[in-house]
Write a protein that holds these residues in place. Structure first.
Motif, PDB file in Angstrom:
ATOM      1  N   TRP A  57      -4.681 -34.055 -24.723  1.00 12.43           N
ATOM      2  CA  TRP A  57      -4.433 -35.044 -25.484  1.00 12.43           C
ATOM      3  C   TRP A  57      -5.844 -36.055 -25.783  1.00 12.43           C
ATOM      4  O   TRP A  57      -5.834 -36.569 -26.884  1.00 12.43           O
ATOM      5  N   LEU A  58      -6.689 -35.769 -25.070  1.00 16.53           N
ATOM      6  CA  LEU A  58      -7.870 -36.504 -25.295  1.00 16.53           C
ATOM      7  C   LEU A  58      -8.809 -35.751 -26.645  1.00 16.53           C
ATOM      8  O   LEU A  58      -9.065 -36.489 -27.511  1.00 16.53           O
ATOM      9  N   ASN A  59      -8.862 -34.522 -26.370  1.00 14.01           N
ATOM     10  CA  ASN A  59      -9.362 -33.905 -27.806  1.00 14.01           C
ATOM     11  C   ASN A  59      -8.345 -34.181 -28.963  1.00 14.01           C
ATOM     12  O   ASN A  59      -8.960 -34.248 -29.888  1.00 14.01           O
ATOM     13  N   GLY A  60      -7.090 -34.136 -28.839  1.00 13.38           N
ATOM     14  CA  GLY A  60      -6.282 -34.593 -29.816  1.00 13.38           C
ATOM     15  C   GLY A  60      -6.608 -36.039 -30.505  1.00 13.38           C
ATOM     16  O   GLY A  60      -6.748 -35.988 -31.797  1.00 13.38           O
ATOM     17  N   ALA A  61      -6.594 -36.838 -29.696  1.00 15.58           N
ATOM     18  CA  ALA A  61      -7.053 -38.276 -30.077  1.00 15.58           C
ATOM     19  C   ALA A  61      -8.490 -38.228 -30.613  1.00 15.58           C
ATOM     20  O   ALA A  61      -8.945 -38.736 -31.787  1.00 15.58           O
ATOM     21  N   LEU A  62      -9.512 -37.488 -30.222  1.00 17.02           N
ATOM     22  CA  LEU A  62     -11.047 -37.351 -30.788  1.00 17.02           C
ATOM     23  C   LEU A  62     -10.896 -36.845 -31.990  1.00 17.02           C
ATOM     24  O   LEU A  62     -11.513 -36.943 -32.816  1.00 17.02           O
ATOM     25  N   ILE A  63     -10.041 -35.580 -32.270  1.00 18.41           N
ATOM     26  CA  ILE A  63     -10.094 -35.089 -33.604  1.00 18.41           C
ATOM     27  C   ILE A  63      -9.439 -35.927 -34.632  1.00 18.41           C
ATOM     28  O   ILE A  63      -9.984 -36.115 -35.640  1.00 18.41           O
ATOM     29  N   MET A  64      -8.630 -36.535 -34.226  1.00 16.34           N
ATOM     30  CA  MET A  64      -8.047 -37.646 -35.408  1.00 16.34           C
ATOM     31  C   MET A  64      -8.716 -38.834 -35.440  1.00 16.34           C
ATOM     32  O   MET A  64      -8.805 -39.429 -36.557  1.00 16.34           O
ATOM     33  N   ALA A  65      -9.509 -39.019 -34.402  1.00 16.45           N
ATOM     34  CA  ALA A  65     -10.645 -40.196 -34.815  1.00 16.45           C
ATOM     35  C   ALA A  65     -11.572 -40.002 -35.577  1.00 16.45           C
ATOM     36  O   ALA A  65     -12.227 -40.660 -36.410  1.00 16.45           O
ATOM     37  N   ALA A  66     -11.999 -38.578 -35.478  1.00 18.33           N
ATOM     38  CA  ALA A  66     -13.275 -37.887 -36.396  1.00 18.33           C
ATOM     39  C   ALA A  66     -12.684 -38.032 -37.836  1.00 18.33           C
ATOM     40  O   ALA A  66     -13.398 -38.275 -38.707  1.00 18.33           O
ATOM     41  N   PHE A  67     -11.372 -37.700 -37.892  1.00 20.26           N
ATOM     42  CA  PHE A  67     -10.773 -37.606 -39.145  1.00 20.26           C
ATOM     43  C   PHE A  67     -10.785 -38.985 -39.881  1.00 20.26           C
ATOM     44  O   PHE A  67     -11.291 -39.085 -41.030  1.00 20.26           O
ATOM     45  N   GLY A  68     -10.617 -40.137 -39.002  1.00 21.18           N
ATOM     46  CA  GLY A  68     -10.449 -41.274 -39.580  1.00 21.18           C
ATOM     47  C   GLY A  68     -11.784 -42.000 -39.966  1.00 21.18           C
ATOM     48  O   GLY A  68     -12.185 -42.448 -40.916  1.00 21.18           O
ATOM     49  N   LEU A  69     -12.925 -41.591 -39.242  1.00 24.96           N
ATOM     50  CA  LEU A  69     -14.201 -41.731 -39.549  1.00 24.96           C
ATOM     51  C   LEU A  69     -14.528 -41.033 -40.905  1.00 24.96           C
ATOM     52  O   LEU A  69     -15.539 -41.686 -41.643  1.00 24.96           O
ATOM     53  N   GLY A  70     -14.140 -40.075 -41.119  1.00 30.39           N
ATOM     54  CA  GLY A  70     -14.449 -39.172 -42.292  1.00 30.39           C
ATOM     55  C   GLY A  70     -13.793 -39.946 -43.728  1.00 30.39           C
ATOM     56  O   GLY A  70     -14.557 -39.876 -44.654  1.00 30.39           O
ATOM     57  N   THR A  71     -12.568 -40.662 -43.356  1.00 30.72           N
ATOM     58  CA  THR A  71     -12.225 -41.584 -44.632  1.00 30.72           C
ATOM     59  C   THR A  71     -12.919 -42.718 -44.886  1.00 30.72           C
ATOM     60  O   THR A  71     -12.781 -43.212 -45.911  1.00 30.72           O
ATOM     61  N   LEU A  72     -13.842 -43.238 -43.815  1.00 30.39           N
ATOM     62  CA  LEU A  72     -14.510 -44.421 -44.079  1.00 30.39           C
ATOM     63  C   LEU A  72     -15.515 -44.550 -45.357  1.00 30.39           C
ATOM     64  O   LEU A  72     -15.438 -45.694 -46.135  1.00 30.39           O
TER      65      LEU A  72
END
Length: 222
Positions: free
Chosen positions: A161-176
């Motif tokens: 769950w933690l890695n899953g959350a961090l993966i999606m957070a990294a994706f979100g940062l990429g959209t910035l």
């Protein structure tokens, strides 16, 4: 796992044109002041993006937890989730390059949930304070999006769950970068991120990475 974080970030960055199309209107709206004057309001803009990325992270945590439960049930067969994730990256590359639109069908699945969530966004418009911007971003993070769903498959495959959350957070940062440069008026950067050359190059990189990941996963199976 750090490679998955980097890949997720690059997926967000590669989808610049798609992100601007999906969220550009709201980003533009948030650059206006409360009085309606056309000027940059970074507090509202950053709050909106914080809410949006938080929703991505929550979705990633749910996906990672789901993958973890699946791993306990199917054991070594969890590697097939990595195969699926790799295939989705390839499909994403084809989607970004506009060579195939199979991911549109995946977006259609998410539209069923979105039709119930979208009406709540009206409660936060017009955006006049940080709380409203956070709320609007949190809801907009669930907008049906092929990029989001493709990256979520990596969260599932992470089986944590933690890695899953961090993966999606990294994706979100990429959209910035695309959304912030659009809001800041850096037309050259925004135009470059949306250009055919940039889109094709990033699509080819995603297809190559997806193919490599697929090869590695299949080697582990066979």
């Amino acid at each position: 796992m750090s490679l998955d974080f980097l890949s997720a970030f690059l997926i967000g960055l590669a989808g610049a044109g798609h992100c601007v199309a999906m969220c550009g209107g709201i980003t533009t709206m948030l650059t206006s002041s409360i009085a309606g004057e056309r000027k940059l309001n970074f507090s509202l803009l950053l709050s909106y993006n914080l809410g949006r990325i938080s929703s991505y992270a929550i979705a990633g945590a749910i996906a990672g937890l789901t993958g973890s439960l699946a791993a306990k049930s199917i054991g070594d067969h969890i590697i097939w989730l990595k195969v699926i994730a790799a295939v989705f990256v390839i499909l994403l590359g084809l989607y970004i390059a506009k060579w195939s639109f199979l991911l549109n069908r995946v977006e259609a699945i998410g539209s069923y949930l979105w039709k119930y969530l979208q009406p709540f966004s009206k409660r936060f418009i017009p955006v006049t304070n940080i709380k409203q911007a956070l709320g609007l971003g949190a809801i907009w993070g669930w907008l049906p999006c092929g990029l989001v769903y493709s990256t979520l498959t990596w969260s599932v495959a992470s089986a944590d769950w933690l890695n899953g959350a961090l993966i999606m957070a990294a994706f979100g940062l990429g959209t910035l970068p695309a959304l912030l440069t659009l809001a800041s008026g850096f037309a050259f950067i925004t135009t470059t991120l949306r250009s055919d050359i940039f889109r094709t190059l990033t699509a080819l990189l995603l297809i190559a990475y997806g193919g490599y990941s697929l090869m590695i996963a299949l080697q582990q199976i066979f």
